[in-house]
Design an enzyme around this catalytic site. Structure first.
Site, PDB file in Angstrom:
ATOM      1  N   LYS A  49       1.113  -3.101   6.708  1.00 55.11           N
ATOM      2  CA  LYS A  49       1.621  -3.294   5.441  1.00 55.11           C
ATOM      3  C   LYS A  49       3.205  -3.076   5.496  1.00 55.11           C
ATOM      4  O   LYS A  49       4.144  -3.650   4.795  1.00 55.11           O
ATOM      5  CB  LYS A  49       1.335  -2.166   4.474  1.00 55.11           C
ATOM      6  CG  LYS A  49      -0.446  -2.644   4.205  1.00 55.11           C
ATOM      7  CD  LYS A  49      -0.247  -4.062   3.418  1.00 55.11           C
ATOM      8  CE  LYS A  49      -1.788  -4.415   3.371  1.00 55.11           C
ATOM      9  NZ  LYS A  49      -1.906  -5.718   2.776  1.00 55.11           N
ATOM     10  N   TYR A 101      -3.054   0.135  10.287  1.00 53.20           N
ATOM     11  CA  TYR A 101      -3.277  -0.482   8.808  1.00 53.20           C
ATOM     12  C   TYR A 101      -1.805  -0.438   7.968  1.00 53.20           C
ATOM     13  O   TYR A 101      -1.177  -1.208   7.509  1.00 53.20           O
ATOM     14  CB  TYR A 101      -4.326   0.069   8.021  1.00 53.20           C
ATOM     15  CG  TYR A 101      -4.273  -0.285   6.566  1.00 53.20           C
ATOM     16  CD1 TYR A 101      -4.462  -1.584   6.178  1.00 53.20           C
ATOM     17  CD2 TYR A 101      -3.743   0.609   5.820  1.00 53.20           C
ATOM     18  CE1 TYR A 101      -4.396  -1.957   4.850  1.00 53.20           C
ATOM     19  CE2 TYR A 101      -3.681   0.316   4.281  1.00 53.20           C
ATOM     20  CZ  TYR A 101      -3.863  -1.204   3.982  1.00 53.20           C
ATOM     21  OH  TYR A 101      -3.751  -1.365   2.739  1.00 53.20           O
ATOM     22  N   SER A 103       0.882  -1.093  -0.072  1.00 55.38           N
ATOM     23  CA  SER A 103      -0.010  -0.021   0.027  1.00 55.38           C
ATOM     24  C   SER A 103       0.946   1.282   0.036  1.00 55.38           C
ATOM     25  O   SER A 103       1.973   1.331   0.655  1.00 55.38           O
ATOM     26  CB  SER A 103      -0.689  -0.168   1.187  1.00 55.38           C
ATOM     27  OG  SER A 103      -1.512   1.253   1.665  1.00 55.38           O
TER      28      SER A 103
END
Ligand code: WQD
Length: 310
Positions: free
Chosen positions: A119, A115, A90
């Site tokens: 990643k 989040y 991402s």
């Protein structure tokens, strides 16, 4: 997502994918899937949680699923001699970059959200693992903001509950499922004050995976861990998205400006030259057509609900 996605995939491709209801963070589940598919030549890992806002509320759920998930997949690949992986990374790994657009060599900053951190950590786990295992080949695709649906309107986004992401929130508001869109902040240092992202068509994004698998299978990768930005190279603000939506749909969108959302960055967009030159990939679909595809999909979902017998 929803089990009906399998019907949509079958309609588009003519093939029904083999399906397991399994939890990527439970190794026993992955053991079963891998043991029953020993002839697999490559893995594409899509089974992570992906909402920035939700991750701020539920960090442990994100670390459990996303980190344990990639560990299980890599270890099952090793145990079963499967050597090729395409990983969904991402743009959030760049945090709020100082220089825009970001290239794959831009600094990986402290993540702004759990989040983003999952990643970043997943990429580190992959990088360490390929160093220790010369058979393993991985492509990480750093997605910018995927939006839109397949033009057939057979598959598209199916957020469970209240959508976290901008586009499904807009289309659900326009169709009457939500009262109004909250635009999270108009006091950012951007031309119209709303946050800027690089919105990439989901079918264009899917094609980057096909090219990545081909690259790995044909052994064209230059190193055993390669990373590509997958975006359009163009930044668009939240208010610009709202306006394009209104134009392509002919609907007036009910929205209000609210405060910033925790974990959000101000602006980001991609330098995609590496994907263009090395992977041979280009974003092709326009923002207008992409947003239109999301709207067609929302209308299709609404018509399915209306026609459903009680
Ligand atoms: C976009 C913009 C919001 C909802 C996503 C993915 C993440 C990652 C990067 C990889 C932001 C604003 C949103 C709303 C709003 N990429 N917004 N009102 O946070 O950039 O992250 O792309 O896959 O996985 O989730 O995307 O769609 O949530 O937000 O104003 O109701 O829209 O503040 O500026 P985000 P998003």
């Amino acid at each position: 997502s929803d089990i009906t996605v399998l019907d949509g995939i079958e309609k588009i491709t003519g093939e029904r994918p083999v399906f397991y209801k399994a939890d990527v963070s439970v190794n026993a589940d992955m053991e079963k899937v891998f043991n029953e598919n020993k002839d697999a030549v490559a893995i594409v890992h899509f089974a992570a949680f992906k909402a920035v806002g939700e991750s701020v509320q539920k960090p442990l759920m994100y670390y459990q699923n996303n980190i344990q998930g990639i560990i299980n997949i890599l270890s099952q690949m090793q145990q079963n001699g499967i050597n090729n992986l395409v990983f969904s990374s991402s743009c959030t790994v760049y945090g709020q970059a100082e220089l825009l657009p970001v290239t794959e060599n831009s600094p990986i900053l402290k993540a702004e959200s759990p989040y983003g951190n999952t990643k970043k950590i997943s990429e580190e786990i992959i990088s360490d693992t390929v160093k220790s295992d010369k058979n393993l080949n991985v492509v990480s695709l750093r997605y910018f903001n995927p939006i839109g649906a397949h033009t057939s309107a057979e598959i598209g986004e199916l957020p469970i509950g209240i959508p976290n992401n901008l586009l499904p929130f807009i289309t659900q508001t326009a169709i009457g499922m939500r009262e109004k869109l909250s635009v999270f902040g108009d006091d950012y240092n951007t031309p119209d004050g709303t946050a800027i992202r690089d919105y990439i068509n989901v079918v264009d994004l899917a094609k980057a995976h096909v090219l990545s698998i081909q690259r790995l299978l044909e052994k064209k990768n230059l190193t055993n861990y390669e990373v590509f930005n997958i975006g359009t190279g163009k930044g668009t603000s939240v208010m610009e998205i709202v306006k394009v939506f209104e134009t392509v749909s002919g609907e007036k969108l009910n929205y209000e400006i609210t405060k910033r959302r925790p974990g959000d960055i101000e602006q980001i967009w991609a330098d995609t030259s590496k994907a263009n030159d090395i992977l041979g990939w280009n974003a092709q679909e326009s923002l207008e057509n992409t947003i239109k595809s999301a709207w067609e999909w929302e209308k299709k979902l609404a018509s399915l609900k209306t026609n459903k017998p009680d």
